[in-house]
Design a protein around this motif. Structure first.
Motif, PDB file in Angstrom:
ATOM      1  N   THR A 334       1.793  -7.101   1.961  1.00  0.00           N
ATOM      2  CA  THR A 334       0.746  -6.100   1.696  1.00  0.00           C
ATOM      3  C   THR A 334      -0.037  -6.473   0.439  1.00  0.00           C
ATOM      4  N   ILE A 335      -1.345  -6.477   0.529  1.00  0.00           N
ATOM      5  CA  ILE A 335      -2.197  -6.678  -0.652  1.00  0.00           C
ATOM      6  C   ILE A 335      -3.356  -5.679  -0.603  1.00  0.00           C
ATOM      7  N   ASP A 336      -3.547  -4.942  -1.682  1.00  0.00           N
ATOM      8  CA  ASP A 336      -4.681  -4.017  -1.776  1.00  0.00           C
ATOM      9  C   ASP A 336      -5.834  -4.698  -2.494  1.00  0.00           C
ATOM     10  N   ALA A 337      -6.975  -4.773  -1.827  1.00  0.00           N
ATOM     11  CA  ALA A 337      -8.135  -5.350  -2.507  1.00  0.00           C
ATOM     12  C   ALA A 337      -8.730  -4.359  -3.498  1.00  0.00           C
ATOM     13  N   HIS A 338      -8.436  -3.067  -3.326  1.00  0.00           N
ATOM     14  CA  HIS A 338      -9.019  -2.082  -4.251  1.00  0.00           C
ATOM     15  C   HIS A 338      -8.227  -1.968  -5.552  1.00  0.00           C
ATOM     16  N   LYS A 339      -7.238  -2.809  -5.713  1.00  0.00           N
ATOM     17  CA  LYS A 339      -6.564  -2.805  -7.012  1.00  0.00           C
ATOM     18  C   LYS A 339      -7.112  -3.972  -7.831  1.00  0.00           C
ATOM     19  N   GLN A 340      -6.398  -5.086  -7.892  1.00  0.00           N
ATOM     20  CA  GLN A 340      -6.854  -6.148  -8.798  1.00  0.00           C
ATOM     21  C   GLN A 340      -7.914  -7.081  -8.209  1.00  0.00           C
ATOM     22  N   MET A 341      -8.487  -6.721  -7.083  1.00  0.00           N
ATOM     23  CA  MET A 341      -9.528  -7.593  -6.540  1.00  0.00           C
ATOM     24  C   MET A 341     -10.932  -7.017  -6.741  1.00  0.00           C
ATOM     25  N   TYR A 342     -10.998  -5.876  -7.433  1.00  0.00           N
ATOM     26  CA  TYR A 342     -12.282  -5.310  -7.860  1.00  0.00           C
ATOM     27  C   TYR A 342     -13.163  -4.831  -6.709  1.00  0.00           C
ATOM     28  N   VAL A 343     -12.519  -4.361  -5.662  1.00  0.00           N
ATOM     29  CA  VAL A 343     -13.196  -3.778  -4.507  1.00  0.00           C
ATOM     30  C   VAL A 343     -13.004  -2.258  -4.615  1.00  0.00           C
ATOM     31  N   PRO A 344     -13.996  -1.445  -4.206  1.00  0.00           N
ATOM     32  CA  PRO A 344     -13.811   0.007  -4.289  1.00  0.00           C
ATOM     33  C   PRO A 344     -12.658   0.514  -3.408  1.00  0.00           C
ATOM     34  N   MET A 345     -12.213   1.694  -3.727  1.00  0.00           N
ATOM     35  CA  MET A 345     -11.111   2.366  -3.026  1.00  0.00           C
ATOM     36  C   MET A 345     -11.257   2.308  -1.508  1.00  0.00           C
ATOM     37  N   GLY A 346     -10.146   2.017  -0.823  1.00  0.00           N
ATOM     38  CA  GLY A 346     -10.158   2.063   0.640  1.00  0.00           C
ATOM     39  C   GLY A 346     -10.048   0.713   1.304  1.00  0.00           C
ATOM     40  N   ALA A 347      -9.458  -0.281   0.583  1.00  0.00           N
ATOM     41  CA  ALA A 347      -9.387  -1.628   1.145  1.00  0.00           C
ATOM     42  C   ALA A 347      -7.984  -2.206   1.014  1.00  0.00           C
ATOM     43  N   GLY A 348      -7.107  -1.782   1.939  1.00  0.00           N
ATOM     44  CA  GLY A 348      -5.758  -2.339   1.964  1.00  0.00           C
ATOM     45  C   GLY A 348      -5.642  -3.375   3.069  1.00  0.00           C
ATOM     46  N   MET A 349      -4.668  -4.243   2.938  1.00  0.00           N
ATOM     47  CA  MET A 349      -4.447  -5.259   3.972  1.00  0.00           C
ATOM     48  C   MET A 349      -2.977  -5.588   4.081  1.00  0.00           C
TER      49      MET A 349
ATOM     50  N   ASP B 375      -1.125  17.253  -6.824  1.00  0.00           N
ATOM     51  CA  ASP B 375      -1.491  15.961  -6.254  1.00  0.00           C
ATOM     52  C   ASP B 375      -1.511  16.032  -4.727  1.00  0.00           C
ATOM     53  N   LEU B 376      -2.632  15.660  -4.150  1.00  0.00           N
ATOM     54  CA  LEU B 376      -2.774  15.735  -2.693  1.00  0.00           C
ATOM     55  C   LEU B 376      -1.825  14.755  -1.996  1.00  0.00           C
ATOM     56  N   GLY B 377      -1.514  13.665  -2.666  1.00  0.00           N
ATOM     57  CA  GLY B 377      -0.723  12.593  -2.043  1.00  0.00           C
ATOM     58  C   GLY B 377       0.672  12.991  -1.613  1.00  0.00           C
ATOM     59  N   SER B 378       1.187  14.117  -2.129  1.00  0.00           N
ATOM     60  CA  SER B 378       2.568  14.452  -1.765  1.00  0.00           C
ATOM     61  C   SER B 378       2.671  15.002  -0.345  1.00  0.00           C
ATOM     62  N   GLN B 379       1.547  15.344   0.257  1.00  0.00           N
ATOM     63  CA  GLN B 379       1.615  15.880   1.627  1.00  0.00           C
ATOM     64  C   GLN B 379       0.663  15.161   2.586  1.00  0.00           C
ATOM     65  N   THR B 380       0.391  13.891   2.320  1.00  0.00           N
ATOM     66  CA  THR B 380      -0.457  13.124   3.237  1.00  0.00           C
ATOM     67  C   THR B 380       0.250  11.852   3.672  1.00  0.00           C
ATOM     68  N   LEU B 381      -0.155  11.354   4.813  1.00  0.00           N
ATOM     69  CA  LEU B 381       0.404  10.108   5.300  1.00  0.00           C
ATOM     70  C   LEU B 381      -0.089   8.952   4.444  1.00  0.00           C
ATOM     71  N   GLU B 382      -1.379   8.956   4.157  1.00  0.00           N
ATOM     72  CA  GLU B 382      -1.931   7.885   3.337  1.00  0.00           C
ATOM     73  C   GLU B 382      -1.608   8.075   1.863  1.00  0.00           C
ATOM     74  N   GLY B 383      -1.723   7.006   1.105  1.00  0.00           N
ATOM     75  CA  GLY B 383      -1.541   7.070  -0.339  1.00  0.00           C
ATOM     76  C   GLY B 383      -2.908   7.103  -0.998  1.00  0.00           C
ATOM     77  N   SER B 384      -3.275   6.015  -1.695  1.00  0.00           N
ATOM     78  CA  SER B 384      -4.580   5.931  -2.345  1.00  0.00           C
ATOM     79  C   SER B 384      -5.691   6.144  -1.321  1.00  0.00           C
ATOM     80  N   ARG B 385      -6.646   6.997  -1.662  1.00  0.00           N
ATOM     81  CA  ARG B 385      -7.743   7.319  -0.750  1.00  0.00           C
ATOM     82  C   ARG B 385      -9.021   7.547  -1.532  1.00  0.00           C
ATOM     83  N   PRO B 386     -10.169   7.203  -0.960  1.00  0.00           N
ATOM     84  CA  PRO B 386     -11.426   7.454  -1.657  1.00  0.00           C
ATOM     85  C   PRO B 386     -11.857   8.919  -1.541  1.00  0.00           C
ATOM     86  N   GLY B 387     -12.934   9.258  -2.236  1.00  0.00           N
ATOM     87  CA  GLY B 387     -13.388  10.651  -2.302  1.00  0.00           C
ATOM     88  C   GLY B 387     -14.316  11.064  -1.182  1.00  0.00           C
ATOM     89  N   MET B 388     -14.014  10.605   0.053  1.00  0.00           N
ATOM     90  CA  MET B 388     -14.867  10.914   1.209  1.00  0.00           C
ATOM     91  C   MET B 388     -15.108  12.407   1.408  1.00  0.00           C
TER      92      MET B 388
END
Lengths: 548, 548
Positions: A334-349, B375-388
């Motif tokens: 698992t690598i998240d691009a929205h962490k240390q790859m400087y991509v906005p939130m919402g980019a996991g892989m 924190d919303l994350g304690s009751q969602t399937l996803e973790g980090s999420r953008p402000g959609m």
């Protein structure tokens, strides 16, 4: 309908039509806000977000209405309200002095590209609604796969765009990535066998009966991410079967312990389904011994997953990538691009070593995801998804390996610099060394440090309890004052007999964070500490008592 | 380091620094692209996306490289490439003549707001990284809850911002929403009981043994969405236990059939865990009899979920909301804002009737999601999420109930108009009536229609097979020519003895789709049909033979 109500109806239809067809005027409130963002994002954030914190209950007052408003509103009106009620009280995650998050400043070019992405509004679940975005996403996954596994050209030529294969899955974030990996691990273990049609079709109860196991287990360091617990729950494994294994004094999982746990489980006929290595724990930033975990996984015949959601970007640095050595032996990463790859939130892989890994979770439907199609949706947990892969693609191209080399090295070097600063400072104590770019520390007055040197275990615990209070006080006050931010967590350091110890947690991934800022953070904390009248006096008294 | 390499290193460090600190120049390629998007999105899309389709294998050529490029690139350079290789070959999902997707034109104001969202880069997993975005998201979920369940003011005052409760979960899309709902259903059914600590902790195998079930089942119409199959797999229920129940001639699930299936399952000691009602099937757009399903769920003592991912927005219309009557009796409801609510991709939601529903999937961690936090994350399937959620909030406020009333009514009325157009046309056949704003039809020459009237079942099947080929031909050619787009699917209509019938599928949610466009779509299809030399001659021959 009266004439008047007809006219009104037409008027509101027209207004509605306008929002779909007439662009925002260049001098409208929203356009001006947008220009500010485009021209000076840092300035916009600094000026729009209020520094001094407002309590949550006060903010909630502005979000009380439970009815969708009846009447439409002017965009400008709404935009102004948003600035005051939302933006002003959001979190300045990009501030160089906010070093407690995993989010960082973003490169400017992702802003217009994000807008383009939204304007194109593609849906990557299928070719039909994404077209060229599908090969683009496959290429991004291929590049990330190559970053981890470094296969040769023929490998990527064969698999990257193959309809029935995937080198990974693009997700909304690391949680979905981790769940996807363990889903695959479970389904591969409990695959079709003779008359048994596999867990995907028949379910877990029948699978367990067929294979004769009493339970399934996932082994991971006690520092593993909470998303793994979610995965264990969701997949029917049970949170109790996500077994936390003790870490050593460097916060790395202990192999002897893991082997012992595995043997114990085996004796109870509980099958170890997967071992998860952590490459960058969220709390201390340490990397598990990945080679040894790969050996153990081989020994046990189980899936080996590496959760490098946060630390995986370190692979982009030739100088430091050996810190993750062994990751190339993982079945999935698992690598998240929205962490240390400087991509906005919402980019996991999540990337898969074997291109056919996702076969065990494949699904089809009549109107989309037909067999043999290249629709990405047939091998992902999510369905409809936006074209976020474009932003990863853009960062990989514009920043390039050389650019990432500089960025990652700077982060890791900066963490080492900060650690040194803390070590040199008579009033701070480094709790965990930075292996990547994350470290933990706390404020401890010099005389308290001296007194703790020779303190009994009992007294040490007393010191630590008071220090926990003080650390909480400093962290909270610093956050409220809004100049800088470090996060806090509670760990069990070996040097403190595994007592729960509250620490400041710092992630140094923002390229705009300077040495001066780090010095200022410490100075501010020292000043805040002096304002505490609850724990500090007691600590100093205890130090004096100890000396006496 | 030599002097030269030092200079080079400094130069690239500077270039790198610039992308984080210096905004895109107003006359840069990317800025000009952005201005075009801002000033004339429809024009930008029309001009940038090539009309004539390029085959996928040709597009893939531009996405072959598997190595992350070594050198950084100029943004303008990259932007130009992106325009040619990606944007040109993306899908014009917003075109008013592209009526085969669930995506539509977007209101202009979501573009600058999306950019603001990206610039703020909040992470909604926890307050610490989202602050005011957390109450905003809770409010959006509260409003959607009210739209479905219509509870009173005191209800929302009590629960909307309550730390340990949630009125719903915001997700990346409907798939995650449906999975979340069924996850809750499973965990509530197999809850802690005496010594048994519940499925979340102990896992599914022990849960089944504790409760003495042989299996769990989910009942849904045969038209249910494929995400439910994924959920059944993921949750360990097994795809075979997602039982597809026959639909009636209106594509609504048959209650008698469902009751029969439930009894049959019960006799095999398989517990019905949930019934899923479909409110807007993806293929025909029909709504299941929700009241009767609610009754049956009550009878069986199981969870009642409604998948209104697509059709849920109809609740925003006072004129048509009674089509979803009974939805307020569901335990959970999925609604995607990125479908008929005109929000960009990535905005799914599930709302819960009971504010404590999500307790059974709750999770905590040390450094975030602490107990009692909001924190919303304690009751969602996803973790980090953008402000959609901000974009949903914006649409609800700017469009308002009155605006949505007009938009939704227009969509449904337009579907009825199109159905009438098809019915009136001598060369087309309406296959399924529009209940919401989705319908299916096909092209059938008048003489073929006449010949089919009195054809034997055997001959009817022959006609249908040829028509399937013709429909595929027309749909594919129309897509390739790029003027307009309808999707296609394969259904089993009651009037054709449930033979697999390929149909055009049309979703009329784009407010910019005019009556004229609909007339043109039919005309174009008629013209394309005349170009077919494989099926059409055979069909006409068969019609003549039948008449003879």
């Amino acid at each position: 309908m009266t004439e008047q109500s007809k006219r009104l109806a037409t008027a509101s239809e027209e207004a509605l039509w306008r929002i779909f067809t007439v662009p925002e005027a260049p001098d409208s409130t929203l356009s001006i806000i947008e220009q500010n963002i485009s021209q000076n994002l840092a300035g916009f954030l600094r000026e729009s977000i209020v520094a001094v914190e407002k309590p949550l209950w006060q903010i909630e007052r502005d979000f009380q209405a439970h009815q969708i408003p009846t009447d439409p509103r002017f965009v400008s009106d709404y935009a102004e309200q948003l600035m005051q009620q939302l933006v002003a009280h959001s979190v300045h995650t990009a501030a160089p002095s906010f070093i407690g998050h995993m989010t960082s400043a973003l490169p400017y070019f992702v802003l217009p590209l994000s807008k383009m992405m939204v304007g194109l509004n593609q849906n990557l679940v299928k070719i039909e609604t994404s077209k060229a975005f599908t090969p683009l996403e496959r290429q991004v996954l291929g590049m990330m796969h190559h970053l981890v596994y470094g296969e040769g050209e023929s490998f990527y030529k064969k698999w990257m765009h193959s309809a029935n294969h995937s080198l990974g899955a693009f997700c909304s974030g690391g949680t979905i990535a981790n769940i996807t990996a363990l889903w695959i691990a479970r389904n591969r273990l409990l695959k079709a066998d003779g008359e048994f049609k596999g867990v995907a079709k028949e379910g877990l109860f029948r699978a367990m009966k067929h294979y004769g196991y009493e339970g399934l287990a996932v082994l991971v360091s006690e520092r593993g991410h909470y998303s793994l617990g979610k995965a264990a729950d969701l997949l029917g494994i049970g949170r109790e079967h996500l077994v936390p294994v003790q870490t050593d004094e460097n916060n790395k999982v202990r192999l002897d312990e893991m082997r012992r746990v595995a043997a114990e489980l085996q004796s109870r006929n509980i099958k170890v389904m997967a071992i998860v290595g952590v490459a960058g724990t969220t709390e201390t930033g340490n990397v598990d011994p990945l080679h040894q975990l790969a050996d153990l996984a081989q020994e046990l015949g189980c899936h080996f997953h590496v959760d490098a959601a946060w630390g995986g970007a370190t692979l982009l640095s030739d100088k430091y990538r050996q810190l993750l050595s062994g990751i190339e032996r993982a079945d999935s990463v698992t690598i998240d691009a929205h962490k240390q790859m400087y991509v906005p939130m919402g980019a996991g892989m999540v990337v898969f070593k074997h291109p056919s890994s996702a076969h065990v979770i494949e699904h089809h439907a009549e109107y989309i995801l037909r067999k043999g199609s290249k629709d990405l949706g047939s091998q992902t947990l999510e369905g409809s998804r936006p074209g976020m892969a474009m932003l990863v693609h853009a960062c990989l191209q514009v920043i390039g390996r050389k650019g990432y080399e500089i960025l990652i090295n700077r982060s890791l070097d900066k963490a080492r610099y900060f650690a040194e600063l803390i070590r040199q400072h008579s009033e701070f104590e480094l709790i965990t060394e930075p292996e990547l770019c994350l470290l933990t520390y706390r404020y401890v007055p010099a005389e308290v440090q001296a007194a703790m040197q020779n303190a009994s275990a009992e007294r040490l615990q007393k010191f630590n309890e008071l220090l926990n209070g003080l650390t909480r006080f400093i962290q909270k006050r610093q956050r409220e004052e809004g100049l800088s931010f470090v996060s806090r967590t509670r760990i069990q350091p070996a040097q403190y007999h595994r007592h729960g110890t509250v620490v400041f947690r710092v992630v140094l991934a923002n390229p705009l964070t300077t040495d001066q800022i780090l010095q200022d953070v410490l100075m501010e904390q020292q000043q805040i500490a002096a304002q505490d009248h609850e724990y500090l006096p007691k600590l100093l008294q205890l130090a004096r008592d100890s000396a006496a």
